[in-house]
Design an enzyme around this catalytic site. Structure first.
Site, short mmCIF file in Angstrom:
data_model
loop_
_atom_site.label_atom_id
_atom_site.label_comp_id
_atom_site.label_asym_id
_atom_site.label_seq_id
_atom_site.Cartn_x
_atom_site.Cartn_y
_atom_site.Cartn_z
N ASP A 10 46.52 39.41 52.47
CA ASP A 10 45.87 39.98 53.66
C ASP A 10 46.62 41.27 53.98
O ASP A 10 47.14 41.43 55.05
CB ASP A 10 45.89 39.00 54.84
CG ASP A 10 47.29 38.59 55.27
OD1 ASP A 10 48.23 38.73 54.46
OD2 ASP A 10 47.45 38.13 56.42
N ASP A 15 52.95 42.20 52.43
CA ASP A 15 52.12 41.99 51.23
C ASP A 15 52.28 43.19 50.29
O ASP A 15 52.38 43.03 49.07
CB ASP A 15 50.64 41.85 51.59
CG ASP A 15 50.34 40.73 52.54
OD1 ASP A 15 49.85 39.68 52.10
OD2 ASP A 15 50.58 40.91 53.75
#
Length: 318
Positions: A10, A15
């Site tokens: 996400d 990330d």
């Protein structure tokens, strides 16, 4: 032989850090990156992945659009830690467009890629588990085709970071987390919220890391500035959570997938997810006593080699 990865994100800043870590390892091949709701809107998440791939000169890696909302509940409002756009509200006017996304959906792509590479693919999940839950419901054999599953999410001491007792990725879709922890019987490794807190890095290291003279480091410094400012403005909250430095939550799960020796201590036990509690919905339940009577045990990371972690982090921005 290359290590084959599927990565489900996400795409917030951590990330991005995890992706850049994997992209810097020579013997790793990322077969696809699937996007799911979480830190920001799904469109932003897809754009953010493409931005990361562009700065790493890896736009040939396919990116797939996944599910835009949780299975049942209303979307959980993310904190402002990653900024409204997920990458520190530091836009790039030359960022790649969404036309570069694959036409195939994320869930279908995950199932196909696992079938084409039976028993060889490790799936690294650094986001709410909605895509993964949908994949096992669409194809119950999907988890059996994976070599392993690495999750950043959940908690082992009932300490929350988005609800009283819930870590964000699990609290954002508790039903999906429940399905994954109960229906994925492949080898499963979990980097919990508390684990990442206990293994934070110094801000001095963070400065050294971002001040490397590379385009990747300059990109990271730009997108991470908002999060650093947010951390400095929440010192009392950080002290309460025993956070005294820099944490790249998703990178711990990625590091374990890249190098098994990174994890130096772990426990194997059954786990589940609480769905009904008023205060504990989304909390990972760790069954130390065997009362759940589940045969499948997951590996919960307890301690890690921070020197190996630092090397992987530094290499990500070289």
């Amino acid at each position: 032989m290359s290590k084959l990865l599927l990565v489900d994100v996400d795409c917030g800043v951590d990330d991005a850090q995890a992706l850049m870590m994997a992209l810097a390892v020579p013997d790793v091949k990322i077969l696809g990156i699937t996007c799911v709701h979480g830190n920001t809107s799904l469109d932003n998440i897809c754009k953010n992945v493409l931005r990361v791939l562009k700065v790493c000169n890896r736009l040939e890696i396919p990116v797939y659009r996944g599910l835009a909302r949780p299975l049942l509940q209303e979307p959980l409002t993310p904190s402002d830690f990653h900024g409204k756009d997920g990458l520190g509200d530091a836009p790039d006017p030359d960022a790649p467009g969404l036309e570069l996304l694959q036409k195939e959906g994320a869930v279908e792509a995950m199932i196909r890629i696992a079938k084409e590479n039976e028993g060889q693919v490790c799936l690294v999940a650094t986001a709410p588990l909605t895509n993964l839950a949908s994949a096992v419901k669409l194809d119950p054999s999907f988890p059996k085709r994976l070599k392993g599953l690495y999750i950043m999410g959940g908690n082992m001491e009932a300490r929350g970071n988005s609800t009283v007792c819930g870590e964000f990725n699990f609290a954002a879709d508790p039903e999906a987390a429940y399905i994954v922890l109960n229906e994925y019987l492949c080898p499963t490794y979990i980097a919990t919220w508390e684990f990442t807190c206990y293994h934070n890095l110094s801000w001095e290291f963070c400065s050294e890391w971002m001040n490397q003279d590379t385009d990747k480091a300059r990109f990271m410094k730009k997108i991470f500035a908002h999060s650093i400012k947010h951390s400095e403005g929440n010192e009392s909250e950080n002290e309460m959570l025993a956070i005294s430095g820099f944490i790249s939550c998703d990178s711990y799960a990625m590091a374990a997938a890249l190098d098994h020796s990174f994890v130096t201590q772990a426990c194997k036990c059954a786990v589940s997810v609480e769905l009904s509690g008023n205060l504990t919905r989304g909390m990972m339940v760790v069954d130390d006593t065997g009362m759940l009577k589940k045969e499948h045990k997951v590996t919960i990371m307890r301690k890690c080699d921070l020197e190996k972690f630092k090397k992987l982090m530094m290499a990500a921005l070289e």
